[in-house]
Write an enzyme that holds these catalytic residues in place. Structure first.
Site, PDB file in Angstrom:
ATOM      1  N   ASP A  79      30.344  23.730  33.465  1.00  0.00           N
ATOM      2  CA  ASP A  79      30.653  25.093  33.046  1.00  0.00           C
ATOM      3  C   ASP A  79      29.829  26.014  33.934  1.00  0.00           C
ATOM      4  O   ASP A  79      28.596  26.072  33.829  1.00  0.00           O
ATOM      5  CB  ASP A  79      30.295  25.292  31.574  1.00  0.00           C
ATOM      6  CG  ASP A  79      30.688  26.671  31.051  1.00  0.00           C
ATOM      7  OD1 ASP A  79      30.816  27.604  31.874  1.00  0.00           O
ATOM      8  OD2 ASP A  79      30.844  26.821  29.819  1.00  0.00           O
ATOM      9  N   TYR A 172      45.618  49.735  41.864  1.00  0.00           N
ATOM     10  CA  TYR A 172      45.126  49.331  40.549  1.00  0.00           C
ATOM     11  C   TYR A 172      46.019  48.232  39.992  1.00  0.00           C
ATOM     12  O   TYR A 172      47.248  48.328  40.024  1.00  0.00           O
ATOM     13  CB  TYR A 172      45.139  50.545  39.617  1.00  0.00           C
ATOM     14  CG  TYR A 172      44.545  50.301  38.258  1.00  0.00           C
ATOM     15  CD1 TYR A 172      43.321  49.657  38.116  1.00  0.00           C
ATOM     16  CD2 TYR A 172      45.207  50.724  37.107  1.00  0.00           C
ATOM     17  CE1 TYR A 172      42.773  49.450  36.869  1.00  0.00           C
ATOM     18  CE2 TYR A 172      44.660  50.521  35.854  1.00  0.00           C
ATOM     19  CZ  TYR A 172      43.442  49.882  35.737  1.00  0.00           C
ATOM     20  OH  TYR A 172      42.902  49.671  34.498  1.00  0.00           O
ATOM     21  N   LYS A 182      38.610  40.818  40.217  1.00  0.00           N
ATOM     22  CA  LYS A 182      39.233  40.399  41.474  1.00  0.00           C
ATOM     23  C   LYS A 182      38.742  41.209  42.666  1.00  0.00           C
ATOM     24  O   LYS A 182      38.526  40.657  43.758  1.00  0.00           O
ATOM     25  CB  LYS A 182      40.759  40.475  41.346  1.00  0.00           C
ATOM     26  CG  LYS A 182      41.318  39.561  40.253  1.00  0.00           C
ATOM     27  CD  LYS A 182      40.839  38.123  40.391  1.00  0.00           C
ATOM     28  CE  LYS A 182      41.391  37.214  39.309  1.00  0.00           C
ATOM     29  NZ  LYS A 182      40.886  35.832  39.424  1.00  0.00           N
TER      30      LYS A 182
END
Length: 309
Positions: A79, A172, A182
């Site tokens: 993780d 956007y 991102k």
């Protein structure tokens, strides 16, 4: 058109692909294996336990595919939001490979279930912050812990896997938390250039196009063999690509002795396919970014997708 290009040999190279359970991560791991690399594949879903995404793909499956392709696949449950997990991963690479790492593909995400397509004041705050943790904090923890392996060697390649090149980052994406993750990851590839290039390490950010992941194929109700039937549901699906395409982009970069020319750049699989000459599994070269720039955002709404494959 057939795919006759032979990938560069990465025999003897050691790679780490994070978030390699499925999708782009799996495709990149398998293609690195096909080039002969030893690939550590990480994720949270194993044959013994699923992650909260509750999907069937496992890191052991990915590792088996890497080995079947010609490399050595090593699954490690990790993780990447947990620093201790990542430290244990690095300790294993140090013990098993004498600390050698040639390629880091930083591909963790796992945030789709936390994203709501709403303005920030209507978005569930806990979910939004969870998306930032899964999608961005995981990258920072990985970089902090893993990069000393490459810096110590004075060589290597880091690929920060994102969604969208600079063309998309100027627009956007429709909800703040997703857009923030991102764009930030794209920026990581650029910032790392300043920190890593003095140590002989190349960093890039890299994006696939419209990816035909396992989940996307299910969404369209198709298989990889019947994927074109999905175009009837969404015409933009015609420009889609397999996860192997971005995998071949990573292999091309990793095998390029002059890879530093790309350092700090935001790249796409389609752009690198034009430069290096590799193709997707069907022999085509999808250029999703150029297609969307012309047909979706630009002044060519009737552009023929065949001209971009």
């Amino acid at each position: 058109m057939t795919d006759t290009l032979q990938p560069p040999s990465l025999r003897g190279c050691v790679a780490l692909v994070t978030g390699a359970t499925r999708g782009a991560g799996r495709g990149m791991a398998v293609e690195l294996g096909a080039a002969g690399a030893t690939v550590y594949v990480t994720g949270r879903t194993t044959r013994a336990e699923r992650s909260e995404l509750d999907r069937p793909e496992t890191i052991e499956d990915t590792a088996d595919l890497v080995t079947a392709a010609g490399g050595v696949g090593i699954p490690v449950r990790c993780d990447h939001t947990v620093p201790a997990d990542v430290r244990a991963l690095v300790e294993r690479i140090e013990a098993e490979r004498d600390g050698r790492l040639d390629v880091l593909v930083d591909d963790t995400w796992g945030g789709d279930q936390w994203i709501e397509w709403k303005p920030i004041w209507e978005h569930d705050l806990d979910k939004g912050l969870r998306a930032l943790r899964n999608g961005l904090e995981s990258h920072l923890i990985t970089l902090h812990t893993v990069l000393p392996l490459l810096v110590r060697r004075g060589a290597g390649l880091v690929c920060e896997i994102t969604d969208g090149d600079d063309m998309f980052n100027e627009r956007y994406r429709g909800t703040m938390f997703f857009d923030m993750v991102k764009v930030a990851i794209t920026r990581l590839g650029k910032m790392l250039h300043d920190e890593l290039s003095p140590h002989g390490v190349t960093s890039v950010s890299l994006t696939p196009g419209f990816l035909r992941s396992e989940e996307m194929l299910e969404h369209f109700g198709v298989t990889e063999q019947t994927w074109r039937e999905g175009i009837a549901k969404d015409k933009w699906f015609a420009i889609s690509e397999t996860p192997h395409y971005i995998g071949r982009a990573v292999v091309a970069l990793a095998g390029d002795p002059d890879v530093s020319r790309w350092s700090g750049r935001a790249l796409s699989a389609g752009q690198l396919a034009r430069h290096y000459g590799f193709t997707d599994l069907d022999g085509s070269r999808p250029e999703a970014s150029r297609f969307f720039a012309d047909a979706y955002f630009g002044d060519k709404p009737d552009a023929d997708v065949a001209d971009y494959r």
